[in-house]
Structure formats: C-alpha cells, structure tokens
Write an enzyme that holds these catalytic residues in place. Structure first.
Site, PDB file in Angstrom:
ATOM      1  N   HIS A  81      -3.332  -6.882  -6.115  1.00  0.00           N
ATOM      2  CA  HIS A  81      -3.683  -6.041  -5.069  1.00  0.00           C
ATOM      3  C   HIS A  81      -2.608  -5.983  -4.042  1.00  0.00           C
ATOM      4  O   HIS A  81      -1.834  -7.087  -3.510  1.00  0.00           O
ATOM      5  CB  HIS A  81      -4.932  -6.210  -4.524  1.00  0.00           C
ATOM      6  CG  HIS A  81      -6.001  -6.110  -5.301  1.00  0.00           C
ATOM      7  ND1 HIS A  81      -6.337  -5.131  -6.136  1.00  0.00           N
ATOM      8  CD2 HIS A  81      -7.070  -7.047  -5.655  1.00  0.00           C
ATOM      9  CE1 HIS A  81      -7.455  -5.000  -6.560  1.00  0.00           C
ATOM     10  NE2 HIS A  81      -7.828  -6.110  -6.713  1.00  0.00           N
ATOM     11  N   CYS A  97      -0.527  -1.287  -5.689  1.00  0.00           N
ATOM     12  CA  CYS A  97      -0.777  -0.101  -5.035  1.00  0.00           C
ATOM     13  C   CYS A  97      -0.130   0.016  -3.803  1.00  0.00           C
ATOM     14  O   CYS A  97       0.120  -1.103  -3.302  1.00  0.00           O
ATOM     15  CB  CYS A  97      -2.403  -0.046  -4.674  1.00  0.00           C
ATOM     16  SG  CYS A  97      -3.459   0.415  -6.254  1.00  0.00           S
TER      17      CYS A  97
END
Length: 819
Positions: free
Chosen positions: A396, A445
């Site tokens: 993440h 991301c």
C-alpha cells in the site's frame, strides 16, 4: 574432430546423463563446476539455482549435475568452455568422456529442404553430416525405408518426379551405435506452367506464375547489444509477400524480406525462418539458428587440437559500479487494511533476477514502521561512492504534494505521513553516499491520502544526474495485481521481469516495459508505468562491478551484507533410541526460513518415526497448522520449489518461520522424536533442545530504533573508519561472532567494526584486488543452505502478452488500495 563451438545441449541425452553421473559427487562434482564456471560471469549460478540443484536429490530420478548442465546450456555455454572448466577441476574421467563424445558426435550440417516440384522434374534431397569417419545414411519416406543404392547416400534423387513421390522424407545418419535423424523435408507435387526442376517456378516467362527463394537467411552468432540482420530474397510472380517466424511463432511486426533487430539479448536467440507466398504459391526459407551470447567465439587456447573457445570480451559501456545493492520490501499482511497477494511473488522474482546481475539483495516481507526505518538504515550502510543502489517496494502507498509514501503493515486505519516512510527522504540519504546510480521502483498506488493534510518539507535534492524513478502507475491512480494459480503478480513486475536483464540504459529498458504494458488490453486505461529520471549517462543494471580502487572497502561491504544472510549449518541429531535425524535450513527470503527434518538412520525394531519441531520463541510468526508438513507447499511455501516436485525418496517434514526480524534472542526450539517399536503399540517420544543462533536478518535487530546516519557525504574510506552509527545492529551482530578473546574487550560498535575492518584490509592486501562477485554468494551447507529460492515458472505469472490476454479478466484484478 567435433565442433567445440556447439552448445552443451547439442550432446546426446545419453552423453549428458553420463556426464551428470560423473558430476553427482561431493569431492569433484557439480558444486565445484558451478564455482569454476564463474570465470565467465554469465555462467554464475544464483543462490536459487544452486538451491534448485540441491533439491534434485529429493527426486528419485533427479540429478544436480544434469540440472546444472541444463542451466549452462540455457546461457549458451559451449562445449569448449565446459571442457576447459572440467580440466581446471582436474576431473580426468569427465574430460576424457567429453572429448570422446564430442569427437565421435554426429552433427547434421546440411538438412534436406522442403520443395515443390512438377511432374517430370528432377528433385534432389541432400543431407550432409560431420563426425567420425565411416558415416552411413538411410533415407525414409514416412516410416518406410527407401532401399537400394538411391537411399544409402547423402543425396536422394527423385527423377523423373511424379505424384507417387509426394510425401515427407527424412535421413538417418549412423555410426556404430550412434545415430541421428535429419529434419523432415516435405515434397509437394504441383501442376504449374513452365516450372523449373526442384522449385515452385524459376524464370517466369509470359504470364506464368511461380515462386523461388534466391537468397536464404544464414545462421549466425551475435553478442548481446549487436544488431541482428537476416535476409530472404525471392523471385515471384505475382510479387512475393513475407512473414518471419521466431521459434515457430509469427513475428507480426516483421513482414518484409529483411529482418532487423537492434540491440539483441538472449531473448532473441533461437530458430528463424521466413514464409514466402503469393496468390498461387507458398514456400518456406531455410531455418537459421541465431546464437546470442555475452561475447564472441574465437580460436582455442585451452582445448587441445583445432577447436574454438569462449572469449570473455564483450562490447562494453565505459561505465561500471563499485558494487550493486538492492533492498526489496513487500508488505502483504496489513493489520488494519486490505491484505495483498502479489508482493511475495514480486519480491521473489525480482530478487532472483537482480542476483543474476550481481546485486547484493536483501528481501524482506511484512515489515512494520520501525522495521522499515531500520531496514533502510542498514541498506544505507551498504552504499558508498559509485555503488548502484536499488529500492523496490510493493504494498500500500500514496502520494501527496509530490512526495511518495510507503505504508508499513502496522499503519493505523487513518494513517498520515507520520506513520509511513517518505521515498524522497530515502533518496536524499542515498545521495549523501555519492552513489553511482539511484533506482527507486515503487509498485504501489499513488492516490491522494485525504487523511493527510501535512505538506512535508523536504530539503532540496542534489543535482546528481543519476536518479531513476519507476512508478508502477500514474499520479492519482491505482496499481493492480492479477491472481492466478494460487499466486499473484503485480502488473508492473509481470512486465518488468521480461526486460530487467536487457543490456540497455535503464531508462530505455523501463520505456520498453511501459510500451509492453500499453499493449496489454487489461491494463489499458487503468494502469500505466510512469518514468521519472535525470540520468545523463548510459548506465545499466547489467554494468559490471569494478572495485579495484578500494578492495578493502568492498571486502568490508561483502562482510556487512553476508552477516545478515548467514544460515545455520545443517546438523545431525542422535537420539538415545539410535535414530539419527538430519536438521537442515533454507532461506526463502532474508526474513523467512524453512527448517526441515528427515530420518537418516533408525534401528530395525523401530517401525515408524518422525521428527517434529515445537516450542519456538513467541517473537516468530509461525502458522502451527502448517508446521511439520510433508511438502513445502503444505508448509506455506509456494516459491521455494516447483509445486509438482515428485515425492522424495526420504520423507521430510518442513516448517516455515516468518518475521525473523523480530527475533530478540537466539533461536531455540525443540526437536521431538515420535517413534514406535515393532512389538509395542504406544508412541514413544524423545526430545532434544536445539539452539542455532540468530539466523539471517535477525542478527540486525531491525526491531530496535536507529539513530539516523550523519549527513556529511562519505567517501570510500568511510567503510573502513570508525564512524559507523552505534545504533547499527550490524556491528553488534559482528561482535557476537568474534572470538572470546576479542569480544571480551569489545565495548562499543565502533570497536567491533574496527576488528572486522582490519580483517578486510588484511585480506585485501594478501589477495590483491578482487571482484565482489564471489562474496555475493553465501556458502551452502548440506542440501538447502542457500540464500534464495528457486525462480518461479512462467506459468505462475502474468506474461507481457500481445493480444493473447483473453484468459485474464479485470474481475480477477485487485488494486493496492490504501484506504
């Protein structure tokens, strides 16, 4: 004499089997050969490949020697170089056998060609072979041998040609018990006007149609980085069209009579042919074999007789690295966020590829915030002037105001920059080391984090013109993974691994990856690689390591890296009942270790027994339901070996230990032996407590806070100075390995470091300037003791497909969403 320029895999299967048998020993065998072939860096086996060789003994038909020979063949190792290495090993039996096998080897140098001919024409099929004197030929049409004088020579004459001659022909070349078949030649009967013998048509008078190849593509050998050029010219009426094929697969972008591929790599080696056709006719060119190697073949110097050898020279760029270091972090098992699947496979595959390029790789899974900070600090200690540093992160992440943040597994639900690591901050610290190349590959991301309103004020980056950022996706976009066959790959790595080893400027290589991703339908409009760079020189991941300017610094760096990749030695335990148990260790990642037990000996009256592991420290992450399993897959390891590995002859039990970075004391556990006598029904237990020290990265105590390194730019001398931060656990780890007379007086990290620095200086002085490549491979102990697992097969990853990605559906893709 045989052709010593041929690749190793041109030997017959029987010859390879015999050589493998001679190499399957511990005194003068495959391990020694794997060491000797490192004379040419292209043939150096990675830790994972050495592990794979070792694992072959688990299969009833496995052979470590045969596996190693196959790996050498894949890298275009010639028979000449293999013979040279066997002579260096002083393996006289293998040298004599290989010499005999090559000199008596039969090789077809002219293959019979497929043809189209008209009635009454003259068709000649030719098969010529090289080898020992007294070769004999047998021609076959289908399965039927052609008897008589016409079918017993190198040429088969079919004249006058008629419809009954149409069919498939092959030639068998014999010498004693050795034989080889030629390729099939397909002879087709056609009815055309004014056709010339032996071809579709020759000169095409008036309106007659025809097709004839007048210039065939030629086999050739090229070096990586060269331009490959093949030609196929034809006379045709109507005009001919062309379609090139590589290893029997069409090349859609090559449809002219000339094939030109610039900057070839080993991906381009293989068989090339051209399909030539027009409205009425179709024919195929000869097959050209293209061999791609890191260097060229020249006259022999180490093989007796008129044979050829391997030349280590290769066209080089003028740039080199003083060393190469990579930190790989993959975060999957988040506590408060969506768990991911791809980082494990991605870190594993990328680590294996980087090891082949001589990077010192530290691969870590599932780190919390403190551990990530400590890992980066230890990573920076390995950097120095001229070193290539690479940081890869999968997990993440987010991007705010131009700063990228890596999210640790313990980040709270509403995390901010305070809970994460800023990539730009890491880059600044890398620049302070005066590195030769800074590469940051971020597979995460880049969406905005609405919980974080803080604008992080970073100091200005230095203008070093050596920075490369490879983002898996664009700003304010997500990165995806594809789940398949129980394993996952991130989209970015699925394409990057196909290009990583190319000898290109790194920005050019990443541009090609971006183009590959752009051609994939499932990623178009969803994820696109973004490249940011100020790299002004043609630096590549394949650049060689040259450290003769400061060999002592290189030796110290090797020691610093190696201390965190040290596995416990395999050992045998003897129990009171007479059962002998082997205890072995393997590294899957730098912080994940496999322990296996197997029964080596047991008394005759013991009918069943097994050795199970228990009583592990609470610091470690162990799935008790998957401990002491009969296969690695059942133990939770999907990467160490192939899933379809046959059952081993000697059963073993496997236990997988995760999160070694959290181990606060020496690893101690219990080996519990369960056994039963033939005249008793009840199970008996014996226990032995085993202590194996602090394995792998646990020596670095990443769970402890670090003091940031000083910001003054270091020189090469810094590795030999006493200015190592006292908070670095590396020095403490070294202290535990010192002799008692030394450790008793070791009161600080700097004192410990001084001891090993002097050792490195003495070693470098005695041995002279040496390459750091050898130090990049930790010693194996027994069967498993290597640093890395076996590379994944292509079937477990998303290939960079060009129009063949229909089997992947967007519904199977999961993003690295941070919220």
């Amino acid at each position: 004499m045989g052709d010593w320029n041929m690749r190793v895999d041109t030997l017959s299967e029987e010859a390879l089997r015999r050589l493998a048998e001679m190499l399957d020993n511990t005194t003068c065998g495959w391990r020694q050969l794997a060491s000797v072939v490192t004379e040419q860096p292209r043939f150096r086996c990675s830790e994972s490949e050495l592990t794979s060789c070792s694992l072959q003994v688990l299969s009833p038909t496995g052979s470590p020697g045969r596996f190693l020979l196959a790996r050498l063949a894949d890298r275009s190792c010639t028979l000449a170089f293999l013979l040279h290495c066997l002579k260096r090993m002083n393996h006289q039996e293998a040298v004599q056998y290989l010499t005999t096998a090559v000199t008596e080897q039969i090789r077809i140098v002219v293959q019979p060609q497929s043809q189209e001919a008209s009635e009454g024409s003259r068709v000649v099929l030719t098969c010529k072979a090289s080898g020992p004197a007294g070769l004999s030929y047998q021609w076959f049409r289908g399965r039927e041998e052609i008897l008589g004088a016409s079918g017993s020579g190198p040429e088969l004459l079919l004249s006058p040609f008629s419809l009954v001659h149409q069919g498939s022909y092959t030639c068998r070349v014999n010498h004693g018990e050795n034989w080889i078949f030629s390729d099939w030649a397909h002879i087709r009967f056609i009815r055309s006007v004014n056709s010339s013998p032996g071809c579709s048509s020759s000169l095409f008078p008036g309106s007659a149609s025809g097709l004839r190849i007048v210039r065939q593509p030629q086999s050739q050998t090229a070096s990586e980085g060269d331009t490959l050029f093949l030609e196929c010219h034809a006379e045709a009426n109507p005009p001919a069209q062309f379609q090139w094929y590589h290893n029997n697969k069409p090349m859609p972008e090559h449809k002219t009579r000339s094939l030109r591929i610039p900057c070839v790599t080993t991906v381009h080696r293989g068989l090339y042919s051209c399909r030539v056709y027009n409205f009425y006719h179709e024919t195929w060119s000869d097959t050209a074999q293209v061999t791609i190697g890191p260097s060229s073949i020249t006259d022999a110097t180490w093989v007796d007789g008129p044979v050829a050898t391997y030349n280590p020279a290769r066209p080089k760029s003028s740039f080199y690295a003083t060393d190469k270091v990579a930190l790989m972090i993959g975060n999957m098992n988040y506590i408060y966020h969506t768990q991911l699947c791809a980082p494990m496979a991605d870190v594993h595959e990328l680590s294996n590829l980087l090891r082949q390029l001589d990077f010192k790789v530290v691969s870590l899974l599932d780190l919390n915030c403190q551990e990530m900070h400590s890992a980066v600090t230890e990573f920076l200690l390995l950097l120095d002037k001229g070193v290539y540093g690479l940081l890869y992160f999968a997990g993440h992440g987010y991007e705010n105001y131009g700063n990228s943040f890596m999210v640790p597994i313990d980040a709270p639900a509403s995390y901010t920059s305070e809970h994460c690591l800023c990539v730009q901050n890491v880059l600044q610290r890398m620049q302070e080391k005066e590195t030769g190349l800074n590469i940051l590959l971020l597979d995460m991301c880049r969406k905005r984090n609405l919980n974080d309103d803080i604008i992080l004020q970073q100091g200005p980056l230095k203008v070093t013109a050596n920075i490369v950022f490879g983002y898996a996706t664009c700003v304010d976009a997500e990165a995806y993974e594809v789940k398949r066959d129980g394993l996952s790959n991130g989209i970015f790595i699925s394409f990057l691994k196909q290009r990583l080893c190319e000898d290109e400027k790194i920005t050019v290589m990443l541009d090609k990856v971006a183009e590959d991703m752009g051609r994939c339908e499932i990623t178009r409009g969803r994820q696109a690689l973004e490249l940011r760079s100020n790299l002004s020189e043609r630096r590549s991941l394949t650049d060689r390591i040259h450290n003769s300017d400061c060999p002592a610094a290189s030796s110290a760096r090797n020691l610093q890296w190696g201390i965190a990749h040290d596995l416990p030695k395999s050992r045998n335990l003897l129990f009171d009942c007479g059962v002998k148990v082997q205890l072995g260790f393997a590294a899957e990642f730098s912080n994940i270790m496999i322990i296996y037990t197997r029964i080596l000996e047991k008394p005759r009256d013991v009918v069943s027994c097994s050795a199970q592991l228990t009583d592990f420290p609470e610091d470690l992450d162990i799935d008790l339901k998957k401990s002491n399993q009969e296969t690695l897959v059942e133990a939770g390891s999907l990467l160490l070996i192939k899933e379809n590995l046959p059952s081993p002859e000697v059963p073993s039990l496997y236990t997988r230990l995760r999160s070694l970075q959290r181990l606060k004391a020496e690893l101690t556990f219990t080996v519990c032996l369960h056994y039963c006598y033939s005249n008793m029904d009840e199970d008996i237990q014996e226990r032995q407590t085993v202590t194996v020290g602090k394995p792998l990265v646990s020596k670095l105590n990443l769970h402890e806070p670090r003091v940031p390194c000083c910001s003054s730019p270091p020189s090469s001398f810094d590795l030999l100075s006493l200015e190592v931060p006292e908070s670095s656990s590396f020095a403490e780890a070294l202290g535990s390995d010192l002799p008692a007379s030394e450790t008793s007086s070791t009161g600080s990290a700097s004192t410990t470091w001084s001891y090993y620095s002097q050792t490195a200086v003495d070693s470098a002085t005695a041995d002279g300037p040496t390459s750091s490549r050898r130090a990049n491979i930790p010693e194996e102990s027994e069967l498993f003791d290597c640093d890395a697992p076996k590379p994944l097969t292509a079937s477990t990853s998303l290939p960079p497909s060009h129009g063949k990605d229909t089997k992947y559906k967007f519904s199977n893709m999961y993003n690295f969403s941070s919220y």
